[in-house]
Scaffold this motif. Sequence first.
Motif, mmCIF file in Angstrom:
data_model
loop_
_atom_site.group_PDB
_atom_site.id
_atom_site.type_symbol
_atom_site.label_atom_id
_atom_site.label_comp_id
_atom_site.label_asym_id
_atom_site.label_seq_id
_atom_site.Cartn_x
_atom_site.Cartn_y
_atom_site.Cartn_z
ATOM 1 N N ASP A 65 -19.201 -65.181 16.904
ATOM 2 C CA ASP A 65 -20.497 -64.990 16.256
ATOM 3 C C ASP A 65 -21.331 -66.266 16.305
ATOM 4 O O ASP A 65 -22.561 -66.210 16.419
ATOM 5 C CB ASP A 65 -20.304 -64.563 14.798
ATOM 6 C CG ASP A 65 -19.693 -63.177 14.671
ATOM 7 O OD1 ASP A 65 -19.693 -62.432 15.679
ATOM 8 O OD2 ASP A 65 -19.203 -62.829 13.580
ATOM 9 N N ILE A 66 -20.660 -67.405 16.234
ATOM 10 C CA ILE A 66 -21.362 -68.685 16.308
ATOM 11 C C ILE A 66 -22.045 -68.851 17.656
ATOM 12 O O ILE A 66 -23.171 -69.342 17.752
ATOM 13 C CB ILE A 66 -20.379 -69.842 16.038
ATOM 14 C CG1 ILE A 66 -20.006 -69.851 14.548
ATOM 15 C CG2 ILE A 66 -20.969 -71.178 16.462
ATOM 16 C CD1 ILE A 66 -18.934 -70.850 14.191
ATOM 17 N N ILE A 67 -21.376 -68.418 18.722
ATOM 18 C CA ILE A 67 -21.967 -68.511 20.063
ATOM 19 C C ILE A 67 -23.303 -67.761 20.107
ATOM 20 O O ILE A 67 -24.288 -68.242 20.680
ATOM 21 C CB ILE A 67 -20.992 -67.952 21.119
ATOM 22 C CG1 ILE A 67 -19.850 -68.938 21.353
ATOM 23 C CG2 ILE A 67 -21.724 -67.676 22.438
ATOM 24 C CD1 ILE A 67 -18.809 -68.451 22.337
ATOM 25 N N LYS A 68 -23.350 -66.573 19.502
ATOM 26 C CA LYS A 68 -24.588 -65.791 19.493
ATOM 27 C C LYS A 68 -25.711 -66.527 18.772
ATOM 28 O O LYS A 68 -26.862 -66.509 19.199
ATOM 29 C CB LYS A 68 -24.337 -64.427 18.845
ATOM 30 C CG LYS A 68 -23.357 -63.549 19.608
ATOM 31 C CD LYS A 68 -23.065 -62.269 18.848
ATOM 32 C CE LYS A 68 -22.009 -61.426 19.570
ATOM 33 N NZ LYS A 68 -21.670 -60.210 18.796
ATOM 34 N N LYS A 69 -25.367 -67.181 17.668
ATOM 35 C CA LYS A 69 -26.374 -67.936 16.919
ATOM 36 C C LYS A 69 -26.887 -69.122 17.723
ATOM 37 O O LYS A 69 -28.081 -69.434 17.705
ATOM 38 C CB LYS A 69 -25.786 -68.420 15.587
ATOM 39 C CG LYS A 69 -25.677 -67.340 14.522
ATOM 40 C CD LYS A 69 -25.323 -67.950 13.179
ATOM 41 C CE LYS A 69 -25.369 -66.916 12.070
ATOM 42 N NZ LYS A 69 -25.116 -67.515 10.733
ATOM 43 N N ILE A 70 -25.967 -69.805 18.414
ATOM 44 C CA ILE A 70 -26.373 -70.951 19.231
ATOM 45 C C ILE A 70 -27.306 -70.488 20.357
ATOM 46 O O ILE A 70 -28.309 -71.137 20.658
ATOM 47 C CB ILE A 70 -25.145 -71.675 19.801
ATOM 48 C CG1 ILE A 70 -24.309 -72.281 18.661
ATOM 49 C CG2 ILE A 70 -25.569 -72.765 20.779
ATOM 50 C CD1 ILE A 70 -22.997 -72.885 19.117
ATOM 51 N N GLU A 71 -26.963 -69.374 20.991
ATOM 52 C CA GLU A 71 -27.803 -68.846 22.072
ATOM 53 C C GLU A 71 -29.210 -68.552 21.568
ATOM 54 O O GLU A 71 -30.206 -68.871 22.230
ATOM 55 C CB GLU A 71 -27.175 -67.568 22.643
ATOM 56 C CG GLU A 71 -25.938 -67.811 23.495
ATOM 57 C CD GLU A 71 -25.362 -66.527 24.050
ATOM 58 O OE1 GLU A 71 -24.883 -66.538 25.201
ATOM 59 O OE2 GLU A 71 -25.401 -65.489 23.333
ATOM 60 N N ARG A 72 -29.307 -67.929 20.392
ATOM 61 C CA ARG A 72 -30.627 -67.598 19.843
ATOM 62 C C ARG A 72 -31.400 -68.853 19.435
ATOM 63 O O ARG A 72 -32.603 -68.958 19.691
ATOM 64 C CB ARG A 72 -30.471 -66.667 18.635
ATOM 65 C CG ARG A 72 -30.118 -65.248 19.003
ATOM 66 C CD ARG A 72 -30.349 -64.302 17.852
ATOM 67 N NE ARG A 72 -29.358 -64.443 16.804
ATOM 68 C CZ ARG A 72 -28.270 -63.685 16.688
ATOM 69 N NH1 ARG A 72 -28.021 -62.751 17.589
ATOM 70 N NH2 ARG A 72 -27.429 -63.861 15.689
ATOM 71 N N ARG A 73 -30.695 -69.772 18.805
ATOM 72 C CA ARG A 73 -31.371 -70.978 18.292
ATOM 73 C C ARG A 73 -31.942 -71.829 19.412
ATOM 74 O O ARG A 73 -33.060 -72.356 19.322
ATOM 75 C CB ARG A 73 -30.375 -71.795 17.454
ATOM 76 C CG ARG A 73 -30.852 -73.193 17.054
ATOM 77 C CD ARG A 73 -32.048 -73.138 16.127
ATOM 78 N NE ARG A 73 -32.400 -74.475 15.672
ATOM 79 C CZ ARG A 73 -33.100 -75.347 16.399
ATOM 80 N NH1 ARG A 73 -33.534 -75.025 17.609
ATOM 81 N NH2 ARG A 73 -33.391 -76.550 15.894
ATOM 82 N N GLY A 117 -34.845 -69.044 21.092
ATOM 83 C CA GLY A 117 -35.332 -70.414 21.064
ATOM 84 C C GLY A 117 -36.612 -70.614 20.275
ATOM 85 O O GLY A 117 -37.081 -71.753 20.151
ATOM 86 N N LYS A 118 -37.193 -69.550 19.703
ATOM 87 C CA LYS A 118 -38.444 -69.678 18.958
ATOM 88 C C LYS A 118 -38.412 -68.842 17.685
ATOM 89 O O LYS A 118 -37.645 -67.884 17.570
ATOM 90 C CB LYS A 118 -39.642 -69.243 19.818
ATOM 91 C CG LYS A 118 -39.899 -70.156 20.996
ATOM 92 C CD LYS A 118 -41.170 -69.793 21.731
ATOM 93 C CE LYS A 118 -41.413 -70.788 22.881
ATOM 94 N NZ LYS A 118 -42.644 -70.456 23.635
#
Length: 377
Positions: A313-321, A168-169
Amino acid sequence: MDEKKAKKLFKKYLNQTCSKEEKELLERFLESYQGEDVQMSNFRFDNEVKQEVWQKISEKTEIPKSKKTNFNRFLLKYAALFLGLIGLAVAFNYFSSNTTEKPTLVIEDKAIVLKTGDNQTKKIIVGGGESITDADGNVLASQSNDQMVYHGKSTTELVYNEIIIPKGKTFELKLSDGTLVHLNADTSLKYPVSFVEGKDRKVFLKGEAYFEVAKDPKHKFTVVAKDMDVKVLGTHFNVSSYAKEETYAVLVEGSVAISERNLEDTTGEVSILEPGQKASLSKGDISISDVDVNDYLNWRQGDLVFNNEPFRDIIKKIERRYGVEIENSYTELESVRFRGAFQNETIEDLLDTFKESAEFDYEITNNQILIKKPTKE
């Protein structure tokens, strides 16, 4: 939505009579869905409607003569995608009145953590003005907003700090040699407080970072990223080495040498990257491909870009973002590929866009997101 209503909405869009909300959702939907792997629509549009679409697109496009052939191929592909998706494009119930209150997703605000060489742990507040000092009170680094700057000083001993960026940061770090590092979410970087004269510069990355390396021909700069070493003199490049994900480097300018990290064999193969190329490491093999570097750099501006990527892979990016946790019980979506670009959308807006294109349901429980197969009506 039946065929008659779909055609009516499609013509409404072409005639520019859609509301702002209808148009924005439709355009986001078209950009977010890569439909080559699944059947996109059961609707059939007659030749008259297709001709009207093509005419509308052509009228709004000015193509330089020298680029017309290649651009026409792109235009044809886009028009085909547009026609194929329009049958599923908009679900008006997204905008319909709904008095049921949705659960609120509360995202924990985790701090950036700095671990110093003397085993101290400090919390770094984005927007603050923290100073990092040594045991004698000397200022080693100072913070301004979302950047920490280290002040180089002469030293004969390597002392490492480690900065940990939560989900998130993002954060920026300027090392003592002037190298600027843009750190993505869910990333840690271990680096010397000051580099030692006569020794090569080396940092250790877990996660993703963009490096603008200060030129110093006498001291090579190496990024150790999981099983891959990226060695440079002075250049700009992106490295990603998240756990259980592909390790890769993308070169923007300059030149880098890529090698597999193997402590038992220092004579392994070295690959040289040119600007616009990506080096990927998989099962001990390095593969090089030409890429659009912008697809790998937009995260620095807070954008979230998917370039024909599988949903897992998109789920991982959303979680990080967004700093969220997502569980996907709709396993059939794992390998479905999507394209899309999101900027300032909330996590709910993003999920609603995917919900319409991928046709899934989601619910928020205990501040977690559960993606599930839609209930048949």
